[in-house]
Design an enzyme around this catalytic site. Structure first.
Site, PDB file in Angstrom:
ATOM      1  N   GLU A   1      -0.361  -5.748  -4.513  1.00  0.00           N
ATOM      2  CA  GLU A   1       0.679  -5.365  -3.572  1.00  0.00           C
ATOM      3  C   GLU A   1       0.512  -3.923  -3.102  1.00  0.00           C
ATOM      4  OE1 GLU A   1       3.835  -7.105  -2.145  1.00  0.00           O
ATOM      5  OE2 GLU A   1       1.892  -8.091  -2.239  1.00  0.00           O
ATOM      6  N   ASP A   2       0.186  -3.055  -4.039  1.00  0.00           N
ATOM      7  CA  ASP A   2       0.262  -1.623  -3.743  1.00  0.00           C
ATOM      8  C   ASP A   2      -1.070  -0.967  -3.417  1.00  0.00           C
ATOM      9  OD1 ASP A   2       2.845  -2.019  -4.384  1.00  0.00           O
ATOM     10  OD2 ASP A   2       2.753  -1.072  -6.359  1.00  0.00           O
TER      11      ASP A   2
END
Ligand code: MN
Length: 706
Positions: free
Chosen positions: A77-78
């Site tokens: 996600e990051d």
């Protein structure tokens, strides 16, 4: 801070083999690198979060894959890390876990309705598939809740509400009792901070007065059990503020009226000892009538087992008492996780799933003794072995559909009219065809068109009874009506060839024909003609009592053609091989059971079958068709960034809808875009083609056969 967390995690991991611990350390290094430079809202390094989540997972003694996935749960996600990369480094099972977690993260809870919250919980569980995904998600949420002070007040409230409505109930359902209570407590503290602080203060004041009483009770209980030769561990704990608050609200009590702020727990070695201890305690203090509950004989839905009783202690103070075995205590703490324990090797996931299944089965067997076995089975089935999918409408409502349900099922579930007019859909903003199967978490938007109508082919893939029934109903009603009208036009044309018109045919002739053909009515004969079950030329001759077919008739040019308006509905179909549009030279083919199919003159499939003269009819376009027709275009372009957008906007500027698009990418220079466009007629199409030719990157355009 980080160093201490690593040391803690290492200690918690002692139940694993050194080889597993090494792989976990690698996952830690990888995650640490990926999150390098990232900080949490609190200001600390980001890696503290995955470390803490992994610590919670290790505390539940899950397998090494789960601990690694916990360490890696935010990297996709990051950061720029891909699933393939994780798969190559740590194996596919770990990559699958991380991927599922990232997908769960993208789902957003919107509705406040209780029924929607329930569906949302089911959706999450259905998406998780693997119980470990849900467990890591819960651990993630727990750590976020523990560190919620750092974020903005609005976000704090949003996350707390979501936790209260969605994640705490999931923890409860999976039997993670202490997690469930902690999530509730933390959510309550953030959602109703004033109420939380007030009760906390009152509790602190009361503690001083009541502590002596608690010590006294603990001592007498321990003493009595020892005297009865029961080996037991006795503990007392202050109740959670949320459960005190709930009691105040539900029973309309003030804080001072809530007396049982302490709960006691007796843990013994086996089931007989539970009941024995119960008897001993009922001898020590008087039980409150009606308060005894036997969750050992009849466990709670989530598998929780214990004996509960309330006793009247010294000074009339009520004492809540839980009596259970060590094993029951362990299950109450870790729930479903306790059946997903670490295994020494990288065993097949299937084996682990089988064990979980067996555990659920054993719960079921116990549950059969109580009344709500069916309901219990329902829960377990939906939650862990789902046969339903949960999808969003564009407004954020959640619909539950059977597994395998398609866009068409969804459209009918929303509304019958939407089903009858659907022609495609956007799923998560991407265009998909009607037969596309839905997955949990999909956001589905149906594209309808006024002239669209159900197609018999849908029956081969719809899954819901509603869609099936509605499609059948539509076919029956409209097909007969439209076929009758078309039949009348075809028969009129055949009669004109013989120098007559429909109005010339006498009533008696019709009656005789109905009798001779064992049809029920004139309407049925006309519908049969429209559906291609009877030939108009033969019916016309019978009506005129021309028993012997005139050999010259076959040669004669059929007088006049059938005019196609495009609004005939099911009785007239436009061939999918050539997609004729107004302006194209066309020809009609009567297909048995389906009616008239319109092809272009140069369509290869129409020239192939042209020998069958009985079945071909002349057709022509009504000059004023007022609907749109599908046409396929293949556009070959130089494969450069942004070309598809240029092409699409040129089409839109020419006043044309794009019903569908797909792209074939060549290995090298060119890409072919396949469009299904909706145009009014050939002039309209020509305008689109001119616009496309003006784009320098467009190399070749062809009107598509499929
Ligand atoms: Mn996280």
């Amino acid at each position: 801070m980080v160093a201490a967390a690593i040391t803690d995690l290492r200690q918690t991991l002692a139940y694993l083999t050194p080889a597993d611990i090494n792989r976990i350390e690698e996952a830690y290094q990888f995650s640490d690198n990926a999150h390098e430079g990232q900080t949490r809202k609190s200001g600390g390094p980001y890696i503290t979060h995955p470390l803490a989540v992994a610590g919670i997972i290790a505390g539940w003694q899950l397998d090494a894959q789960a601990v690694m996935a916990a360490l890696l749960h935010d990297v996709m996600e990051d950061t720029a890390v891909t699933k393939e990369e994780i798969s190559a480094r740590f194996g596919k099972p770990v990559a699958d876990l991380v991927d599922s977690l990232s997908k769960l993260d993208r789902i957003e809870f919107q509705s406040r309705q209780e029924a929607q919250a329930e569906n949302f919980r089911k959706m999450l569980l259905a998406m998780a598939r693997d119980v470990r995904v849900m467990l890591i998600k819960l651990a993630d949420r727990l750590h976020n809740m523990r560190t919620l002070d750092a974020v903005s007040p609005e976000q704090r409230r949003r996350v707390a509400r979501e936790t209260m409505e969605i994640y705490a109930p999931i923890a409860n359902r999976l039997g993670l009792d202490s997690l469930y209570r902690e999530l509730q407590e933390l959510s309550f503290a953030h959602l109703y901070s004033l109420r939380y602080r007030t009760i906390a203060k009152a509790l602190k004041a009361a503690r001083g007065n009541r502590r002596v009483g608690v010590k006294k009770i603990l001592d007498s209980v321990q003493e009595r059990l020892t005297a009865a030769a029961i080996d037991a561990t006795v503990s007392g704990r202050e109740k959670h503020i949320y459960s005190i608050y709930k009691k105040m609200v539900e029973k309309h009590l003030s804080f001072s009226q809530v007396l049982d702020i302490y709960g006691f727990r007796v843990v013994v070695k086996d089931v007989p000892a539970c009941y024995y201890a119960l008897g001993v305690l009922h001898g020590l203090y008087k039980p409150v009538p009606g308060k005894f509950k036997d969750y050992i004989a009849i466990p709670k839905v989530n598998g929780y087992q214990s004996l509960h009783t309330t006793l009247i202690g010294p000074f009339g103070m009520p004492i809540e008492m839980q009596i259970r075995t060590q094993e029951m205590n362990h299950i109450a703490e870790t729930g479903v996780a306790s059946h997903w324990l670490y295994k020494s090797s990288d065993a097949e996931l299937n084996e682990v799933q089988k064990r979980t299944h067996r555990w659920l089965q054993s719960l079921l067997d116990v549950q059969h003794h109580s009344g709500d076995a069916a309901e219990f089975l329902e829960h377990i089935k939906i939650d862990l072995f789902p046969d339903e999918v949960y999808v969003f409408t564009p407004k954020g409502k959640i619909l539950a559909l059977p597994r395998g349900a398609t866009v068409v099922d969804f459209a009918y579930a929303v509304h019958t009219d939407i089903g009858n007019r659907c022609m495609a859909a956007r799923i998560n903003l991407e265009l998909v065809p009607l037969r596309n199967e839905l997955k949990s978490g999909d956001r589905v938007e149906i594209i309808t068109a006024p002239h669209a109508h159900p197609n018999p082919a849908w029956l081969t893939y719809v899954k819901t009874a509603k869609a099936r029934a509605q499609i059948r109903h539509f076919m029956k009603v409209t097909q007969t009506g439209e076929a009758t009208k078309l039949g009348e036009r075809l028969l009129g044309q055949a009669l004109r060839t013989l120098g007559m018109t429909l109005t010339d045919v006498q009533k008696e002739r019709w009656e005789k024909l109905v009798r001779d053909t064992s049809a029920h009515s004139r309407g049925e004969i006309l519908a049969d003609i429209g559906l291609g079950k009877r030939l108009a030329a033969i019916v016309a001759r019978k009506l005129l009592l021309l028993s012997d077919p005139d050999p010259s008739i076959g040669e004669k040019k059929i007088a006049g053609s059938i005019v196609i308006h495009g609004s005939e509905g099911m009785a007239v179909q436009f061939a999918r091989c050539c997609h004729p549009i107004p302006g194209d030279p066309i020809i009609g083919f009567i297909k048995k059971g389906q009616g008239l199919v319109v092809h272009t003159h140069d369509c290869p499939s129409s020239s192939r079958a042209r020998g069958d003269t009985d079945k071909w009819v002349d057709v022509e376009w009504d000059p004023d068709t007022d609907r749109l027709f599908d046409v396929n275009l293949h556009v070959v372009v130089l494969d450069q960034r942004g070309v598809l957008a240029k092409v699409a906007s040129a089409i839109a500027d020419a006043g044309c809808n794009i019903a569908n698009v797909s792209v074939d990418e060549d290995r090298n220079l060119y890409a072919t875009n396949h469009f299904t466009l909706q145009v009014a007629n050939r002039q309209h199409l020509a305008k689109v083609l001119r616009a496309l030719r003006r784009i320098p990157e467009v190399v070749r355009i062809s009107r598509g056969k499929e």
